[in-house]
Design an enzyme around this catalytic site. Structure first.
Site, PDB file in Angstrom:
ATOM      1  N   ASP A  25       3.550   1.460   6.732  1.00 46.11           N
ATOM      2  CA  ASP A  25       2.876   2.565   6.044  1.00 46.11           C
ATOM      3  C   ASP A  25       2.274   2.081   4.741  1.00 46.11           C
ATOM      4  O   ASP A  25       2.763   1.130   4.135  1.00 46.11           O
ATOM      5  CB  ASP A  25       3.882   3.685   5.750  1.00 46.11           C
ATOM      6  N   GLY A  66       8.027  -0.395   1.583  1.00 40.31           N
ATOM      7  CA  GLY A  66       7.246   0.113   2.708  1.00 40.31           C
ATOM      8  C   GLY A  66       6.392  -0.985   3.301  1.00 40.31           C
ATOM      9  O   GLY A  66       6.744  -2.164   3.249  1.00 40.31           O
ATOM     10  N   GLU A  67       5.286  -0.605   3.901  1.00 39.29           N
ATOM     11  CA  GLU A  67       4.329  -1.506   4.549  1.00 39.29           C
ATOM     12  C   GLU A  67       4.863  -2.105   5.849  1.00 39.29           C
ATOM     13  O   GLU A  67       4.122  -2.746   6.590  1.00 39.29           O
ATOM     14  CB  GLU A  67       3.911  -2.668   3.626  1.00 39.29           C
ATOM     15  N   GLY A  68       6.155  -1.926   6.139  1.00 32.86           N
ATOM     16  CA  GLY A  68       6.794  -2.615   7.249  1.00 32.86           C
ATOM     17  C   GLY A  68       7.598  -3.820   6.793  1.00 32.86           C
ATOM     18  O   GLY A  68       8.133  -4.571   7.613  1.00 32.86           O
TER      19      GLY A  68
END
Length: 352
Positions: free
Chosen positions: A175, A317-319
């Site tokens: 995300d 976040g971001e993975g």
């Protein structure tokens, strides 16, 4: 919108993996959580021993959120578009950490509030899936229209299909979006019945005043959306966003396609909680990569029956948390696949 029935991972392969674990040259249970992860991998692949994961794909879903107008984040909204371009260029944390595990990264603009997303720097991200520029302020209006909600969920489904058809054997949803922890906390509170003060953390580094504003925003969004809490699509429309709807479709469709998913932190797990309502049984195809310090994340993992693999106090976040957990999952597969059994190694088993 109806998803096809989700079939469970292969029980026979899981039983064979447990039996093999008991025959390997080690005391039973001595590899701890790695043993359970290897059984899950075998069950998802329908074979024992399982194959090593060879084509792991991280897909980062990006979008802006109108709730940021209430100063719920430590960063300004324009950071979303700047960071999407950074990911697209390969310069973000997710690019660096995914590379360690040999995973590819794709970023998809679902609702970034930037008119320049058709620039060369953003061409890969923008693609055909963008629903709108920024989702609505969930404290006072719906995040999306009904049509936009369906379009975003369908985009997530199509992207999952694209990745699986392209050979992906493990997916990581990521995300990117300023304000998305407020939206995620609202979704989790709506689906678990938690109070606003119990789901809010300090996100990107807000102070106590920011925490109070964020808690109030979740309270207002929950009150406004209360009639929709039992309907997953209506909940996404009222207090989600295009990025969350796409994440939901992505996680659900991966399970439909019998492809395992390594969830990241707050945003992806909030979407997974919605996805499991849309596609019951999907949770069997997921593992939680790490434990976020955000209070809502623990609630979502508990509701899904998932125990995070790592706890490194990561909250980017971001993975990224899932990407760091990927080598652990690879280690679990390697141990089950490559270790010798007592019989093969000529090592005496336990005394009878």
């Amino acid at each position: 919108m109806n998803f096809p029935p989700v079939s469970p991972p292969d029980a026979e392969a899981a039983a064979a993996a447990r039996a093999r674990q008991d025959s390997l040259t080690k005391p039973a249970g001595s590899l701890g959580r790695l043993e359970a992860l290897s059984v899950w991998a075998a069950a998802c692949q329908g074979q024992c021993p399982p194959r090593q994961f060879e084509r792991v794909r991280v897909v980062v879903f990006a979008g802006d959120h109108g709730v940021t107008r209430g100063r719920v984040s430590a960063y300004p909204p324009e950071v979303t578009a700047q960071m999407v371009a950074n990911i697209d260029r390969g310069g973000a944390a997710i690019n660096a950490l995914a590379a360690i595990g040999g995973a590819g990264v794709r970023v998809v603009d679902m609702a970034v509030d930037d008119g320049a997303t058709d620039s060369p720097a953003m061409s890969t991200a923008a693609g055909p899936y963008k629903v709108r520029r920024g989702s609505g302020d969930i404290t006072s209006e719906d995040a999306l229209t009904a049509e936009e909600t369906l379009a975003a969920v369908e985009a997530g489904r199509r992207i999952a299909d694209e990745e699986v058809d392209g050979g992906a054997d493990l997916l990581i949803p990521g995300d990117m979006g300023i304000g998305n922890t407020t939206v995620a906390a609202t979704l989790i509170a709506a689906l678990t019945g938690a109070e606003p003060s119990d789901v809010i953390g300090h996100g990107t580094g807000i102070d106590d005043a920011g925490w109070s504003r964020k808690t109030a925003a979740v309270r207002d969004a929950l009150f406004r959306s209360r009639p929709q809490h039992a309907d997953p699509l209506a909940l996404l429309r009222c207090c989600g966003g295009a990025d969350f709807a796409a994440l939901t479709g992505f996680c659900a469709q991966a399970a439909v396609r019998r492809t395992p998913v390594l969830l990241d932190g707050l945003a992806s797990t909030a979407a997974a909680l919605v996805a499991d309502r849309l596609a019951p049984g999907a949770r069997a195809w997921w593992q939680a990569g790490h434990r976020s310090p955000e209070p809502a994340h623990a609630l979502a993992c508990a509701a899904l029956g998932l125990e995070p693999i790592l706890d490194l106090q990561m909250r980017l976040g971001e993975g990224t948390g899932a990407a760091v957990a990927l080598p652990v999952l690879r280690a679990a597969v390697a141990a089950l696949t490559s270790m010798s059994t007592f019989a093969e190694a000529g090592v005496s088993d336990r005394s009878s």
